[in-house]
Design a protein around this motif. Structure first.
Motif, PDB file in Angstrom:
ATOM      1  N   GLY A 197       0.821  -1.210   0.000  1.00  0.00           N
ATOM      2  CA  GLY A 197       0.000   0.000   0.000  1.00  0.00           C
ATOM      3  C   GLY A 197       0.852   1.257   0.000  1.00  0.00           C
ATOM      4  O   GLY A 197       2.076   1.200   0.133  1.00  0.00           O
ATOM      5  N   ASP A 230      -3.059  -4.701   3.048  1.00  0.00           N
ATOM      6  CA  ASP A 230      -2.880  -3.264   2.823  1.00  0.00           C
ATOM      7  C   ASP A 230      -2.615  -2.515   4.123  1.00  0.00           C
ATOM      8  O   ASP A 230      -3.260  -2.755   5.149  1.00  0.00           O
ATOM      9  CB  ASP A 230      -4.116  -2.682   2.140  1.00  0.00           C
ATOM     10  CG  ASP A 230      -3.858  -1.292   1.601  1.00  0.00           C
ATOM     11  OD1 ASP A 230      -3.401  -1.178   0.447  1.00  0.00           O
ATOM     12  OD2 ASP A 230      -4.091  -0.318   2.342  1.00  0.00           O
ATOM     13  N   ARG A 232      -3.366   0.411   5.003  1.00  0.00           N
ATOM     14  CA  ARG A 232      -4.505   1.170   5.512  1.00  0.00           C
ATOM     15  C   ARG A 232      -5.442   0.276   6.316  1.00  0.00           C
ATOM     16  O   ARG A 232      -6.008   0.709   7.335  1.00  0.00           O
ATOM     17  CB  ARG A 232      -5.231   1.838   4.341  1.00  0.00           C
ATOM     18  CG  ARG A 232      -4.389   2.921   3.658  1.00  0.00           C
ATOM     19  CD  ARG A 232      -4.851   3.257   2.258  1.00  0.00           C
ATOM     20  NE  ARG A 232      -4.636   2.152   1.325  1.00  0.00           N
ATOM     21  CZ  ARG A 232      -4.720   2.261  -0.003  1.00  0.00           C
ATOM     22  NH1 ARG A 232      -5.012   3.446  -0.552  1.00  0.00           N
ATOM     23  NH2 ARG A 232      -4.510   1.210  -0.791  1.00  0.00           N
ATOM     24  N   ASP A 233      -5.597  -0.974   5.892  1.00  0.00           N
ATOM     25  CA  ASP A 233      -6.405  -1.926   6.650  1.00  0.00           C
ATOM     26  C   ASP A 233      -5.741  -2.249   7.990  1.00  0.00           C
ATOM     27  O   ASP A 233      -6.408  -2.346   9.027  1.00  0.00           O
ATOM     28  CB  ASP A 233      -6.596  -3.223   5.854  1.00  0.00           C
ATOM     29  CG  ASP A 233      -7.356  -3.011   4.554  1.00  0.00           C
ATOM     30  OD1 ASP A 233      -8.162  -2.065   4.488  1.00  0.00           O
ATOM     31  OD2 ASP A 233      -7.143  -3.792   3.609  1.00  0.00           O
ATOM     32  N   GLU A 305     -14.127  -5.871   4.979  1.00  0.00           N
ATOM     33  CA  GLU A 305     -13.629  -6.070   3.618  1.00  0.00           C
ATOM     34  C   GLU A 305     -12.216  -5.530   3.504  1.00  0.00           C
ATOM     35  O   GLU A 305     -11.978  -4.336   3.637  1.00  0.00           O
ATOM     36  CB  GLU A 305     -14.541  -5.348   2.615  1.00  0.00           C
ATOM     37  CG  GLU A 305     -15.958  -5.896   2.545  1.00  0.00           C
ATOM     38  CD  GLU A 305     -16.009  -7.304   1.986  1.00  0.00           C
ATOM     39  OE1 GLU A 305     -15.117  -7.657   1.183  1.00  0.00           O
ATOM     40  OE2 GLU A 305     -16.942  -8.054   2.350  1.00  0.00           O
ATOM     41  N   LEU A 306     -11.268  -6.425   3.265  1.00  0.00           N
ATOM     42  CA  LEU A 306      -9.893  -5.982   3.077  1.00  0.00           C
ATOM     43  C   LEU A 306      -9.704  -5.418   1.668  1.00  0.00           C
ATOM     44  O   LEU A 306     -10.386  -5.816   0.725  1.00  0.00           O
ATOM     45  CB  LEU A 306      -8.927  -7.149   3.288  1.00  0.00           C
ATOM     46  CG  LEU A 306      -8.851  -7.732   4.698  1.00  0.00           C
ATOM     47  CD1 LEU A 306      -7.848  -8.885   4.736  1.00  0.00           C
ATOM     48  CD2 LEU A 306      -8.471  -6.676   5.718  1.00  0.00           C
ATOM     49  N   THR A 307      -8.792  -4.490   1.546  1.00  0.00           N
ATOM     50  CA  THR A 307      -8.459  -3.921   0.240  1.00  0.00           C
ATOM     51  C   THR A 307      -7.956  -5.033  -0.680  1.00  0.00           C
ATOM     52  O   THR A 307      -7.060  -5.794  -0.293  1.00  0.00           O
ATOM     53  CB  THR A 307      -7.363  -2.848   0.392  1.00  0.00           C
ATOM     54  OG1 THR A 307      -7.818  -1.839   1.295  1.00  0.00           O
ATOM     55  CG2 THR A 307      -7.015  -2.214  -0.945  1.00  0.00           C
ATOM     56  N   PRO A 308      -8.515  -5.170  -1.891  1.00  0.00           N
ATOM     57  CA  PRO A 308      -8.043  -6.211  -2.807  1.00  0.00           C
ATOM     58  C   PRO A 308      -6.551  -6.079  -3.085  1.00  0.00           C
ATOM     59  O   PRO A 308      -6.019  -4.961  -3.164  1.00  0.00           O
ATOM     60  CB  PRO A 308      -8.867  -5.955  -4.076  1.00  0.00           C
ATOM     61  CG  PRO A 308     -10.085  -5.228  -3.614  1.00  0.00           C
ATOM     62  CD  PRO A 308      -9.634  -4.388  -2.456  1.00  0.00           C
ATOM     63  N   THR A 309      -5.882  -7.219  -3.232  1.00  0.00           N
ATOM     64  CA  THR A 309      -4.432  -7.215  -3.440  1.00  0.00           C
ATOM     65  C   THR A 309      -4.043  -6.376  -4.647  1.00  0.00           C
ATOM     66  O   THR A 309      -3.077  -5.613  -4.600  1.00  0.00           O
ATOM     67  CB  THR A 309      -3.907  -8.657  -3.611  1.00  0.00           C
ATOM     68  OG1 THR A 309      -4.209  -9.409  -2.433  1.00  0.00           O
ATOM     69  CG2 THR A 309      -2.398  -8.666  -3.833  1.00  0.00           C
ATOM     70  N   THR A 311      -5.509  -3.798  -5.943  1.00  0.00           N
ATOM     71  CA  THR A 311      -5.631  -2.376  -5.612  1.00  0.00           C
ATOM     72  C   THR A 311      -4.461  -1.922  -4.754  1.00  0.00           C
ATOM     73  O   THR A 311      -3.875  -0.853  -4.980  1.00  0.00           O
ATOM     74  CB  THR A 311      -6.956  -2.110  -4.867  1.00  0.00           C
ATOM     75  OG1 THR A 311      -8.045  -2.533  -5.673  1.00  0.00           O
ATOM     76  CG2 THR A 311      -7.113  -0.629  -4.534  1.00  0.00           C
ATOM     77  N   SER A 312      -4.118  -2.736  -3.786  1.00  0.00           N
ATOM     78  CA  SER A 312      -3.023  -2.392  -2.887  1.00  0.00           C
ATOM     79  C   SER A 312      -1.687  -2.322  -3.630  1.00  0.00           C
ATOM     80  O   SER A 312      -0.897  -1.397  -3.430  1.00  0.00           O
ATOM     81  CB  SER A 312      -2.942  -3.420  -1.751  1.00  0.00           C
ATOM     82  OG  SER A 312      -2.042  -2.995  -0.753  1.00  0.00           O
ATOM     83  N   ASP A 315      -1.641   0.812  -5.816  1.00  0.00           N
ATOM     84  CA  ASP A 315      -1.422   2.019  -5.019  1.00  0.00           C
ATOM     85  C   ASP A 315       0.013   2.090  -4.489  1.00  0.00           C
ATOM     86  O   ASP A 315       0.559   3.179  -4.306  1.00  0.00           O
ATOM     87  CB  ASP A 315      -2.410   2.064  -3.852  1.00  0.00           C
ATOM     88  CG  ASP A 315      -3.842   2.310  -4.315  1.00  0.00           C
ATOM     89  OD1 ASP A 315      -4.040   2.584  -5.511  1.00  0.00           O
ATOM     90  OD2 ASP A 315      -4.759   2.208  -3.468  1.00  0.00           O
TER      91      ASP A 315
END
Length: 326
Positions: A197, A230, A232-233, A305-309, A311-312, A315
């Motif tokens: 992330g 991620d 942020r999670d 819901e964790l951030t999808p891999t 997406t992470s 980013d």
């Protein structure tokens, strides 16, 4: 414990990857944050923190050193809760793993907890541990195993394999639980996996460097499988662990298994202009990351819901490009 208005919390090692995001979220939620760093005069360690929304009004930076007993007293005094994230993160030891990794992790944790036990205002301590303290139990994990909060790394196994970072996190968490029990401290432990992330701080850290290496066609862990969670999670889970009154014990937070092919496909899809080298196909097959992590407990904190891999990872690369770290 909901809402941060008027509450004062301490974050140790605040300039770090996860810690910076914890500070960001705490400030956004109205907390006053007392942040510790080793050198407050090092602008690379403080500038990104001082630029956060709310920092001017509610962020104070303190000098503290993990192995200097009592050095956290000023920062922790008057705090409602403490986030202890400070600990060396590296797989490389120059000469002495005891001095470079184990002492700062274990003695630093006890140093912080000792201070917390003396400060009557501190109601809860949230410790950043790692999946490293989970994933090497006495019986080797198989691909069909489901790992939960009851799994602990066997220190003798980590020592035998000279996995010094794994050993440092395992011993530090064990020491924290023992001290917390003996001194009736309300301790919560977060065990994140390999973190990805965007970065708030200006330099590469260990886990993001893994992604930078993968982009170059290298394979730092010589494995076909990775799993990322991620940042942020992970940071939000720390804050939720503070704000959830019934929170207790350990919380695993880890991502799903992805192959090195999946990772390279994400890079190529989102960044076709990047020169991504071909992978070395002659890789060892490691099964240690093909287990499944049970995330039911961390979901009870509201991390549903964790951030999808993909997406992470996207980013992460955008952040690396923005900070000219690629």
């Amino acid at each position: 414990m909901n809402g941060g208005g008027g509450k004062v919390v301490c974050v140790t090692g605040a300039s770090g990857y996860i810690a910076s995001w914890i500070v960001k979220f705490l400030l956004l939620r109205g907390y006053t944050v007392k942040a510790t760093v080793r050198d407050p005069n090092d602008r690379k360690k403080t500038e990104h923190l001082l630029a956060l929304d709310g920092a001017k009004e509610r962020l104070k930076i303190f000098k503290a050193d993990l192995v200097e007993e009592g050095s956290f007293e000023l920062a922790i005094d008057g705090c409602d809760s403490v986030f202890h994230t400070a600990s060396p993160v590296t797989l490389t030891v120059n000469s002495d793993p005891q001095v470079e990794l184990i002492d700062p992790a274990v003695k630093g944790t006890i140093n912080v907890l000792k201070t917390c036990s003396k400060v009557s205002s501190v109601k809860r301590v949230i410790l950043t541990s790692s999946m490293a303290a989970v994933l090497a139990p006495e019986t080797k994990l198989g691909p069909n195993d489901v790992v939960d909060e009851t799994y602990f790394t066997d220190p003798s196994f980590a020592k035998e394999k000279k996995q010094w970072y794994v050993l440092s996190k395992t011993l530090a968490e064990d020491a924290a639980w023992r001290f917390a029990k003996a001194n009736e401290i309300d301790l919560i432990v977060l065990n994140p996996g390999l973190v990805s992330g965007p970065l708030l701080h200006p330099s590469l850290n260990f886990s993001v460097d893994v992604i930078a290496e993968l982009m170059k066609g290298k394979n730092p862990f010589d494995t076909r499988h990775y799993r990322f969670v991620d940042v942020r999670d992970v940071a939000l889970a720390h804050v939720k662990a503070l704000e959830t009154s019934l929170a207790n014990g350990r919380y695993l937070i880890d991502g799903p298994v992805v192959t090195i092919n999946d990772i390279q496909n994400v890079f190529r899809e989102f960044f076709p202009d990047l020169c991504i080298a071909d992978r070395n196909e002659d890789m060892k097959e490691l099964n240690s990351v093909t287990f499944r992590s049970c995330l039911d407990k961390v979901k009870s904190l509201g991390i549903n819901e964790l951030t999808p891999t993909e997406t992470s990872l996207r980013d992460t690369v955008l952040s690396l490009k923005e900070k000219c770290l690629l």
